[in-house]
Design an enzyme around this catalytic site. Sequence first.
Site, mmCIF file in Angstrom:
data_model
loop_
_atom_site.group_PDB
_atom_site.id
_atom_site.type_symbol
_atom_site.label_atom_id
_atom_site.label_comp_id
_atom_site.label_asym_id
_atom_site.label_seq_id
_atom_site.Cartn_x
_atom_site.Cartn_y
_atom_site.Cartn_z
ATOM 1 N N CYS A 34 37.273 32.035 34.390
ATOM 2 C CA CYS A 34 36.139 31.108 34.492
ATOM 3 C C CYS A 34 35.047 31.444 33.485
ATOM 4 O O CYS A 34 34.147 30.643 33.249
ATOM 5 C CB CYS A 34 35.561 31.126 35.912
ATOM 6 S SG CYS A 34 34.869 32.736 36.381
ATOM 7 N N CYS A 103 34.970 34.942 42.937
ATOM 8 C CA CYS A 103 33.557 35.203 42.636
ATOM 9 C C CYS A 103 33.088 36.431 43.412
ATOM 10 O O CYS A 103 32.321 37.245 42.892
ATOM 11 C CB CYS A 103 32.699 33.989 42.988
ATOM 12 S SG CYS A 103 33.414 32.406 42.498
HETATM 13 FE FE1 FES Z 1 34.082 32.428 38.379
HETATM 14 FE FE2 FES Z 1 32.499 31.862 40.326
HETATM 15 S S1 FES Z 1 33.742 30.466 39.232
HETATM 16 S S2 FES Z 1 32.659 33.743 39.331
#
Ligand code: FES
Length: 137
Positions: A34, A103
């Site tokens: 991400c 996360c």
């Molecule tokens: Fe990667 Fe939240 S989407 S840390």
Amino acid sequence: MEYSEKVMEHFMNPRNVGEMEGASGVGTVGNAQCGDIMRVYLKIEDGAVSDASFKTFGCGAAVATSSMATELVKGKTIAEVMEITNKAVMDALDGLPAVKAHCSVLAEEAIRAALWDYSQKSGLVIDGLEEPKEHAH
Ligand code: FES
């Protein structure tokens, strides 16, 4: 996707935001998928965390998990901090949607990376602590 009230509350009013001067350990981790980055600062005195703060370049759940993780470690001994897993952070937030579990992993890793930094600087060996695999810059 459903977020708990606690997640929303920590996202809107994150605790412990910001850099820390004179931190005992700083840990920066990233998630390649991400692209989010999290940095945790720990102040360690007499073998316990006297203060914690964070900065994140990340999603809302990254903000909420960093906020909660820094709250959870404050006042804990190093051994107690080592017991705090991403699951504990998620539980404290009344859960996270499955796609956001990573996360909370980032929050756990950032705390461990900050402990690692502290152990490198202080020469203190911390039981069960491994060198962070990935460093974000
Ligand atoms: Fe990667 Fe939240 S989407 S840390």
